[in-house]
Design an enzyme around this catalytic site. Structure first.
Site, PDB file in Angstrom:
ATOM      1  CB  THR A  51      -1.485   0.010   1.388  1.00  0.00           C
ATOM      2  OG1 THR A  51      -0.634   0.193   2.512  1.00  0.00           O
ATOM      3  CG2 THR A  51      -1.963  -1.267   1.143  1.00  0.00           C
ATOM      4  CB  VAL A  53       1.002   5.270   4.020  1.00  0.00           C
ATOM      5  CG1 VAL A  53       1.306   5.941   5.368  1.00  0.00           C
ATOM      6  CG2 VAL A  53       0.163   6.600   3.177  1.00  0.00           C
ATOM      7  CB  CYS A  54       2.149   0.111   4.266  1.00  0.00           C
ATOM      8  SG  CYS A  54       1.242  -0.073   5.198  1.00  0.00           S
ATOM      9  CB  THR A  55       5.282   0.767  -0.026  1.00  0.00           C
ATOM     10  OG1 THR A  55       4.251  -0.168  -0.096  1.00  0.00           O
ATOM     11  CG2 THR A  55       6.081   1.208  -0.884  1.00  0.00           C
ATOM     12  CG  LEU A  58       7.827  -1.368   6.397  1.00  0.00           C
ATOM     13  CD1 LEU A  58       6.933  -2.613   6.223  1.00  0.00           C
ATOM     14  CD2 LEU A  58       7.659  -1.233   7.535  1.00  0.00           C
TER      15      LEU A  58
END
Length: 161
Positions: A51, A53-55, A58
């Site tokens: 996704t 923001v998650c990408t 991380l």
């Protein structure tokens, strides 16, 4: 939603399946929090693999791998997706930290970050080398994340003497 661990208290131990990308291999194993004692651990709960923001989150932590290592800390990404999804995510973005599968959201519930509709709130728990919670941030909406610099600053204050 449970409140989760409180500052200064021993965090709940857990074991989750996961894996870590090393060179071209994705090494699968179980990760147990208490086995990381002696080092600080950043528990980074995130809603989903691949996704936007998650990408971004991380990838920023992965690119700061040496910063975390220099602070004698490691980062564990935790989300509800399975280990196969985590492997594809790690390979697609060259992520160098363990990605753990909390498919039933039991750990997210225990840490107070399980949320109806989105599954898991974006949250950071800094666990000291002694297993005590030293700092936490639980996002209300999760459209932003705690930066590498913020985490490094927080971690520098909890190094083992």
């Amino acid at each position: 939603m449970a409140s989760g661990p409180q500052l200064g208290q021993l965090v709940q131990d857990f074991t989750l399946p996961g894996g870590i990308l090393t060179d071209d291999a994705f090494e699968r194993s179980d990760f147990t929090l208490s086995k990381a004692r002696g080092r600080a651990v950043v528990l980074a709960f995130y809603p989903g693999d691949n996704t936007p923001v998650c990408t971004k989150q991380l990838c920023s932590y992965s690119s700061g791998f040496e910063t975390f290592e220099g602070l004698d800390a490691e980062v564990w990404g935790i989300s509800p997706q399975g280990v196969d999804s985590h492997e594809a995510f790690a390979r697609a973005h060259g992520l160098r930290m363990p990605l753990l599968a909390d498919e039933g959201r039991e750990i997210a519930k225990a840490y107070g970050v399980s949320a109806p509709g989105i599954g898991v709130r974006r949250a950071i728990f800094l666990v000291g080398p002694d297993g005590d919670l030293r700092w936490k941030h639980v996002a209300l909406f999760g459209a932003t994340f705690q930066s590498l610099d913020t985490l490094a600053g927080r971690l520098s204050g909890i190094k083992v003497a």
